[in-house]
Design a protein around this motif. Structure first.
Motif, PDB file in Angstrom:
ATOM      1  N   ASP A  49     -10.075 -23.000  -6.274  1.00 40.11           N
ATOM      2  CA  ASP A  49      -9.689 -22.478  -4.969  1.00 40.11           C
ATOM      3  C   ASP A  49      -8.343 -21.771  -5.187  1.00 40.11           C
ATOM      4  O   ASP A  49      -7.331 -22.414  -5.419  1.00 40.11           O
ATOM      5  CB  ASP A  49      -9.567 -23.625  -3.956  1.00 40.11           C
ATOM      6  CG  ASP A  49      -9.195 -23.111  -2.585  1.00 40.11           C
ATOM      7  OD1 ASP A  49      -9.629 -22.001  -2.234  1.00 40.11           O
ATOM      8  OD2 ASP A  49      -8.448 -23.810  -1.873  1.00 40.11           O
ATOM      9  N   ASP A  66      -9.512 -28.401  -6.712  1.00 36.23           N
ATOM     10  CA  ASP A  66      -8.669 -28.121  -5.541  1.00 36.23           C
ATOM     11  C   ASP A  66      -7.529 -29.139  -5.519  1.00 36.23           C
ATOM     12  O   ASP A  66      -7.613 -30.181  -6.179  1.00 36.23           O
ATOM     13  CB  ASP A  66      -9.493 -28.213  -4.255  1.00 36.23           C
ATOM     14  CG  ASP A  66      -8.860 -27.432  -3.100  1.00 36.23           C
ATOM     15  OD1 ASP A  66      -7.803 -26.782  -3.306  1.00 36.23           O
ATOM     16  OD2 ASP A  66      -9.412 -27.484  -1.984  1.00 36.23           O
ATOM     17  N   GLU A  67      -6.487 -28.817  -4.756  1.00 41.44           N
ATOM     18  CA  GLU A  67      -5.354 -29.746  -4.678  1.00 41.44           C
ATOM     19  C   GLU A  67      -5.043 -30.055  -3.219  1.00 41.44           C
ATOM     20  O   GLU A  67      -5.377 -29.291  -2.320  1.00 41.44           O
ATOM     21  CB  GLU A  67      -4.115 -29.171  -5.385  1.00 41.44           C
ATOM     22  CG  GLU A  67      -3.338 -28.118  -4.627  1.00 41.44           C
ATOM     23  CD  GLU A  67      -4.022 -26.768  -4.552  1.00 41.44           C
ATOM     24  OE1 GLU A  67      -4.825 -26.449  -5.441  1.00 41.44           O
ATOM     25  OE2 GLU A  67      -3.762 -26.013  -3.602  1.00 41.44           O
TER      26      GLU A  67
HETATM   27 MG    MG Z   1      -6.901 -25.305  -2.000  1.00 43.84          MG
END
Ligand code: MG
Length: 297
Positions: A192, A89-90
């Motif tokens: 995600d 995820d970021e």
């Molecule tokens: Mg995300």
């Protein structure tokens, strides 16, 4: 435990055996030609032509072989309960100030309960105070790769690449690093989702190494512990990086990209030059224009 069953030809079975000459076990299970024991995978070749790859490296070791029948894929319905599991995820893509951080990590089966006890499986609900408490614990315990794209570099590459392209390359890079660090990746890998899979891979077409297959799903941090954990580590790294900027500039940078940030930019520019803004912000955001409008700077 990841298991992949393939039906291979006698020649493929022989080739596979030659690939790992030092890992062939002396004792052969019933009805088998041979059994290979690797640190991340056990491979058993049966006289029926069936070859079973078992362990975290199953996908990796089986990847060079095409079955005469379709390989048994993990159905996405139980992917959330498949461990080891990798997720990424970021953080920071919606924040005007501060870097973009991307984390990819692996959750082993024996870490599941510990993570559930920490109640991180709904990471979007997790407050920053709590992230400060558990972020470094997760980093210590989970095998992970963390990338931090500083503002100066971001602003430079954003001239040629859009945000989605930058994100796709960062996620892939994080997985490439993670694969090296962990000596292979689990077969369950989840991102995600921020873009369609097709577009994601199109942006990677010129990359030297591409990690696949990956399962893309929106709101994955609610469902997959590896994504939730990656999300927390990425957030922790973002908060620490923003704190560092606050210290370096002796200025209270705000999170997000709302109207309060426009005001925050104007305050910053009272004591700093626009050149400095380039080092702390994602300058292409509309906030820059809005803050500079009706302003003497
Ligand atoms: Mg995300």
């Amino acid at each position: 435990m990841n298991t992949i069953s393939l039906t291979l030809t006698p020649i493929q079975i022989e080739l596979l055996q030659k690939q790992y000459p030092h890992a062939i076990l002396k004792k052969t299970p019933a009805y088998a030609y041979y059994q290979i024991a690797l640190s991340d995978c056990t491979i058993t070749a049966y006289q029926s032509g069936k070859v079973v790859f078992q362990g975290s490296g199953a996908m990796l070791h089986a990847s060079g072989y095409t079955s005469t029948k379709a390989p048994t894929a993990i159905s996405t319905s139980n992917l959330a309960d498949t461990f080891p599991q990798a997720g990424s995820d970021e953080v920071g893509t919606g924040d005007y100030f501060g870097p973009i951080t991307v984390c990819a990590c692996i959750v082993e089966k024996e870490q599941v309960q510990w993570l559930k006890d920490l109640q991180i499986n709904d990471s979007k609900q997790v407050k920053d105070d709590y992230i400060y408490q558990i972020g470094s614990m997760l980093m210590e315990k989970l095998t992970h790769s963390l990338l931090i794209l500083d503002n100066q570099t971001y602003n430079r590459i954003h001239h040629e690449q859009n945000m989605v392209e930058i994100k796709a390359k960062l996620h892939n890079q994080a997985y490439v690093h993670l694969r090296k660090k962990a000596n292979g990746l689990p077969s369950a890998i989840i991102i995600d989702q921020f873009v369609q899979a097709k577009t994601y891979y199109r942006y990677l077409s010129k990359e030297k190494e591409i990690v696949e297959p990956i399962h893309f799903e929106t709101k994955a941090e609610h469902k997959y512990l590896a994504v939730a954990s990656a999300s927390i580590i990425a957030r922790y790294a973002f908060l620490k990086a923003l704190d560092q900027l606050c210290t370096d500039y002796n200025f209270a940078f705000l999170k997000g990209a709302g109207a309060n940030v426009d005001e925050n930019i104007r305050e910053f520019l009272q004591t700093h030059s626009q050149k400095e803004l380039y080092k702390v912000a994602k300058v292409h955001f509309k906030n820059t224009e809005k803050a500079l409008k009706n302003d003497e700077y």
